[in-house]
Design a protein around this motif. Structure first.
Motif, PDB file in Angstrom:
ATOM      1  N   ARG A 115       0.871  -1.183   0.000  1.00 46.03           N
ATOM      2  CA  ARG A 115       0.000   0.000   0.000  1.00 46.03           C
ATOM      3  C   ARG A 115       0.905   1.228   0.000  1.00 46.03           C
ATOM      4  O   ARG A 115       1.804   1.351   0.837  1.00 46.03           O
ATOM      5  CB  ARG A 115      -0.903  -0.013   1.235  1.00 46.03           C
ATOM      6  CG  ARG A 115      -1.852  -1.207   1.263  1.00 46.03           C
ATOM      7  CD  ARG A 115      -2.668  -1.262   2.539  1.00 46.03           C
ATOM      8  NE  ARG A 115      -1.893  -1.294   3.770  1.00 46.03           N
ATOM      9  CZ  ARG A 115      -1.328  -2.379   4.294  1.00 46.03           C
ATOM     10  NH1 ARG A 115      -1.429  -3.543   3.676  1.00 46.03           N
ATOM     11  NH2 ARG A 115      -0.657  -2.310   5.437  1.00 46.03           N
ATOM     12  N   PHE A 116       0.647   2.127  -0.917  1.00 46.63           N
ATOM     13  CA  PHE A 116       1.459   3.331  -1.087  1.00 46.63           C
ATOM     14  C   PHE A 116       0.694   4.544  -0.572  1.00 46.63           C
ATOM     15  O   PHE A 116      -0.384   4.855  -1.096  1.00 46.63           O
ATOM     16  CB  PHE A 116       1.808   3.528  -2.567  1.00 46.63           C
ATOM     17  CG  PHE A 116       2.608   2.394  -3.137  1.00 46.63           C
ATOM     18  CD1 PHE A 116       3.989   2.447  -3.155  1.00 46.63           C
ATOM     19  CD2 PHE A 116       1.984   1.265  -3.654  1.00 46.63           C
ATOM     20  CE1 PHE A 116       4.739   1.399  -3.675  1.00 46.63           C
ATOM     21  CE2 PHE A 116       2.717   0.215  -4.182  1.00 46.63           C
ATOM     22  CZ  PHE A 116       4.102   0.280  -4.189  1.00 46.63           C
ATOM     23  N   VAL A 174      10.833  -1.519   8.695  1.00 40.40           N
ATOM     24  CA  VAL A 174      10.602  -1.519  10.140  1.00 40.40           C
ATOM     25  C   VAL A 174       9.244  -2.156  10.409  1.00 40.40           C
ATOM     26  O   VAL A 174       8.235  -1.748   9.818  1.00 40.40           O
ATOM     27  CB  VAL A 174      10.615  -0.087  10.725  1.00 40.40           C
ATOM     28  CG1 VAL A 174      10.288  -0.122  12.216  1.00 40.40           C
ATOM     29  CG2 VAL A 174      11.945   0.593  10.479  1.00 40.40           C
ATOM     30  N   THR A 175       9.243  -3.144  11.281  1.00 39.48           N
ATOM     31  CA  THR A 175       8.018  -3.709  11.811  1.00 39.48           C
ATOM     32  C   THR A 175       7.985  -3.245  13.263  1.00 39.48           C
ATOM     33  O   THR A 175       8.706  -3.792  14.104  1.00 39.48           O
ATOM     34  CB  THR A 175       8.007  -5.245  11.695  1.00 39.48           C
ATOM     35  OG1 THR A 175       8.222  -5.607  10.330  1.00 39.48           O
ATOM     36  CG2 THR A 175       6.686  -5.824  12.189  1.00 39.48           C
ATOM     37  N   GLU A 221       1.181  -7.050  12.375  1.00 43.20           N
ATOM     38  CA  GLU A 221       2.449  -7.315  11.691  1.00 43.20           C
ATOM     39  C   GLU A 221       2.649  -6.313  10.553  1.00 43.20           C
ATOM     40  O   GLU A 221       3.088  -6.653   9.461  1.00 43.20           O
ATOM     41  CB  GLU A 221       2.475  -8.749  11.163  1.00 43.20           C
ATOM     42  CG  GLU A 221       3.801  -9.247  10.645  1.00 43.20           C
ATOM     43  CD  GLU A 221       4.915  -9.371  11.682  1.00 43.20           C
ATOM     44  OE1 GLU A 221       6.074  -9.448  11.267  1.00 43.20           O
ATOM     45  OE2 GLU A 221       4.650  -9.392  12.886  1.00 43.20           O
ATOM     46  N   LEU A 222       2.317  -5.063  10.822  1.00 42.99           N
ATOM     47  CA  LEU A 222       2.485  -3.994   9.845  1.00 42.99           C
ATOM     48  C   LEU A 222       3.972  -3.719   9.640  1.00 42.99           C
ATOM     49  O   LEU A 222       4.720  -3.579  10.599  1.00 42.99           O
ATOM     50  CB  LEU A 222       1.801  -2.717  10.328  1.00 42.99           C
ATOM     51  CG  LEU A 222       1.989  -1.492   9.432  1.00 42.99           C
ATOM     52  CD1 LEU A 222       1.201  -1.662   8.144  1.00 42.99           C
ATOM     53  CD2 LEU A 222       1.558  -0.243  10.169  1.00 42.99           C
ATOM     54  N   THR A 223       4.402  -3.671   8.392  1.00 46.26           N
ATOM     55  CA  THR A 223       5.793  -3.344   8.081  1.00 46.26           C
ATOM     56  C   THR A 223       5.812  -2.123   7.180  1.00 46.26           C
ATOM     57  O   THR A 223       5.077  -2.048   6.195  1.00 46.26           O
ATOM     58  CB  THR A 223       6.515  -4.522   7.401  1.00 46.26           C
ATOM     59  OG1 THR A 223       6.476  -5.648   8.296  1.00 46.26           O
ATOM     60  CG2 THR A 223       7.959  -4.188   7.079  1.00 46.26           C
ATOM     61  N   ILE A 224       6.664  -1.173   7.525  1.00 50.05           N
ATOM     62  CA  ILE A 224       6.850   0.053   6.752  1.00 50.05           C
ATOM     63  C   ILE A 224       8.165  -0.093   5.996  1.00 50.05           C
ATOM     64  O   ILE A 224       9.203  -0.415   6.591  1.00 50.05           O
ATOM     65  CB  ILE A 224       6.883   1.287   7.677  1.00 50.05           C
ATOM     66  CG1 ILE A 224       5.573   1.358   8.478  1.00 50.05           C
ATOM     67  CG2 ILE A 224       7.119   2.558   6.861  1.00 50.05           C
ATOM     68  CD1 ILE A 224       5.681   2.194   9.731  1.00 50.05           C
ATOM     69  N   TRP A 225       8.117   0.146   4.696  1.00 51.22           N
ATOM     70  CA  TRP A 225       9.266  -0.015   3.815  1.00 51.22           C
ATOM     71  C   TRP A 225       9.603   1.319   3.163  1.00 51.22           C
ATOM     72  O   TRP A 225       8.702   2.090   2.841  1.00 51.22           O
ATOM     73  CB  TRP A 225       8.947  -0.994   2.692  1.00 51.22           C
ATOM     74  CG  TRP A 225       8.540  -2.370   3.102  1.00 51.22           C
ATOM     75  CD1 TRP A 225       7.323  -2.766   3.582  1.00 51.22           C
ATOM     76  CD2 TRP A 225       9.348  -3.541   3.038  1.00 51.22           C
ATOM     77  NE1 TRP A 225       7.330  -4.121   3.813  1.00 51.22           N
ATOM     78  CE2 TRP A 225       8.565  -4.620   3.482  1.00 51.22           C
ATOM     79  CE3 TRP A 225      10.661  -3.779   2.622  1.00 51.22           C
ATOM     80  CZ2 TRP A 225       9.044  -5.922   3.533  1.00 51.22           C
ATOM     81  CZ3 TRP A 225      11.144  -5.085   2.672  1.00 51.22           C
ATOM     82  CH2 TRP A 225      10.338  -6.127   3.131  1.00 51.22           C
ATOM     83  N   VAL A 226      10.890   1.555   2.919  1.00 56.36           N
ATOM     84  CA  VAL A 226      11.358   2.715   2.161  1.00 56.36           C
ATOM     85  C   VAL A 226      12.403   2.216   1.171  1.00 56.36           C
ATOM     86  O   VAL A 226      13.340   1.503   1.561  1.00 56.36           O
ATOM     87  CB  VAL A 226      11.991   3.785   3.075  1.00 56.36           C
ATOM     88  CG1 VAL A 226      12.481   4.971   2.246  1.00 56.36           C
ATOM     89  CG2 VAL A 226      11.021   4.246   4.143  1.00 56.36           C
TER      90      VAL A 226
END
Length: 155
Positions: free
Chosen positions: A40-41, A82-83, A62-67
């Motif tokens: 999701r963006f 980052v989770t 278990e939400l993970t944020i990606w960059v």
């Protein structure tokens, strides 16, 4: 400090030339072969592997944020991830020609447990990393409509 930190590296085979194989490791490209992968963006993007692109995966527990941290188009992409309350680190995918029309893909996870409770699950992930990458190899072959290759995952 949690005291659990791992650098995990392995290689797998993909029956596509590097430029095409690379797209399978972009956020939208992984949707083609990873069951349940739905990035999701928060901001619209036409290039999901452009450095600075942010996306999320998973659910509340278990939400993970990606960059996207860095990219060499068709060759290499690196993600910071980052989770919250669990783990943080980077994932780097490097794609090279295998000399036979396909690609060898090197995948490196560098992860740190953020809490004492997350040490065990991270240790389990590290222990099964070879099998984890083998599942990628099998799932990608299935997506491409080819038989699963003989095990080539190397760590």
């Amino acid at each position: 400090m949690s005291g659990a930190q791992y650098t995990l590296t392995g290689r797998l085979a993909v029956a596509l030339p590097p430029e095409a194989a690379f797209t399978l490791f972009t956020p939208r490209g992984e949707e083609l072969w990873v069951a349940g992968w739905r990035p999701r963006f928060p901001m619209g993007t036409s290039d999901d592997s452009a450095p600075g692109t942010v996306f999320e995966t998973g659910t509340d527990d278990e939400l993970t944020i990606w960059v996207v941290a860095a990219r060499e188009p068709g060759r290499r992409v690196s993600y910071a991830r980052v989770t919250p309350g669990s783990r943080a680190g980077t994932v780097t995918v490097e794609v090279d020609a295998d000399g036979q029309g396909g690609s060898t893909v090197r995948v490196t996870y560098e992860l740190t447990a953020l809490t004492p409770q997350s040490q065990g699950p991270l240790r389990e992930f590290a222990g099964s990393y070879r099998d984890f990458l083998r599942s990628w190899e099998v799932d990608i072959a299935r997506h491409l409509g080819s038989p699963p290759p003989a095990p080539t995952v190397r760590t």
